[in-house]
Design an enzyme around this catalytic site. Sequence first.
Site, mmCIF file in Angstrom:
data_model
loop_
_atom_site.group_PDB
_atom_site.id
_atom_site.type_symbol
_atom_site.label_atom_id
_atom_site.label_comp_id
_atom_site.label_asym_id
_atom_site.label_seq_id
_atom_site.Cartn_x
_atom_site.Cartn_y
_atom_site.Cartn_z
ATOM 1 N N ILE A 88 12.745 -1.940 -0.285
ATOM 2 C CA ILE A 88 11.681 -2.330 0.356
ATOM 3 C C ILE A 88 10.774 -0.938 0.490
ATOM 4 O O ILE A 88 11.284 -0.132 0.512
ATOM 5 C CB ILE A 88 12.027 -2.839 1.736
ATOM 6 C CG1 ILE A 88 10.773 -3.255 2.349
ATOM 7 C CG2 ILE A 88 12.792 -1.918 2.552
ATOM 8 C CD1 ILE A 88 11.070 -4.345 3.733
ATOM 9 N N CYS A 89 9.519 -1.134 0.557
ATOM 10 C CA CYS A 89 8.452 -0.343 0.910
ATOM 11 C C CYS A 89 8.289 0.594 -0.201
ATOM 12 O O CYS A 89 7.761 0.304 -1.362
ATOM 13 C CB CYS A 89 8.891 0.342 2.183
ATOM 14 S SG CYS A 89 7.524 1.316 3.021
#
Length: 170
Positions: A88-89
Amino acid sequence: MEAVMIIDILRRAKANVVVASVGDNLEILASRKVKLVADMLLDEAAKLSYDLIVLPGGLGGAQAFANSDKLVNMLKKQAESNKPYGAICASPALVLEPHGLLKGKKATAFPAMCNKLSDQSFIDNRVVVDGNLITSRGPGTSMEFALGIVEKFFGRPKALELAKVMLFVH
């Protein structure tokens, strides 16, 4: 934020979650000076096998993950074994992409990092699941990301049950 959300939601689903530190001690200083305590160091964690390996985000964390040959090798083994992995991110762009772990896969990442993805056709999606890969955009999508993982492993009814208990949906 992403790490805590993923860990908490997976533990609510009764998953056996192992938090590993790529550093040389168990205490992890995350973004915004948030202190987390890992269950074990990566050297110890690398001796085990996992149903899933997930990387939280944060620029510093993603850079540390990308620089860890041991972690990258674990991720490559996971992918080669057709076992689920995710990020994620900043981690999809800074860890998975440069190490060939997004090749032929649809993915998303933090908006400012999406230009680093070779396939940008799904970057506007909050969570992208492509086979054994699951990616997401950032802090605001971390609950959906974690629930997506729960759905993949425990089924949609369990993910919906948790989403309701946490007041994410009615």
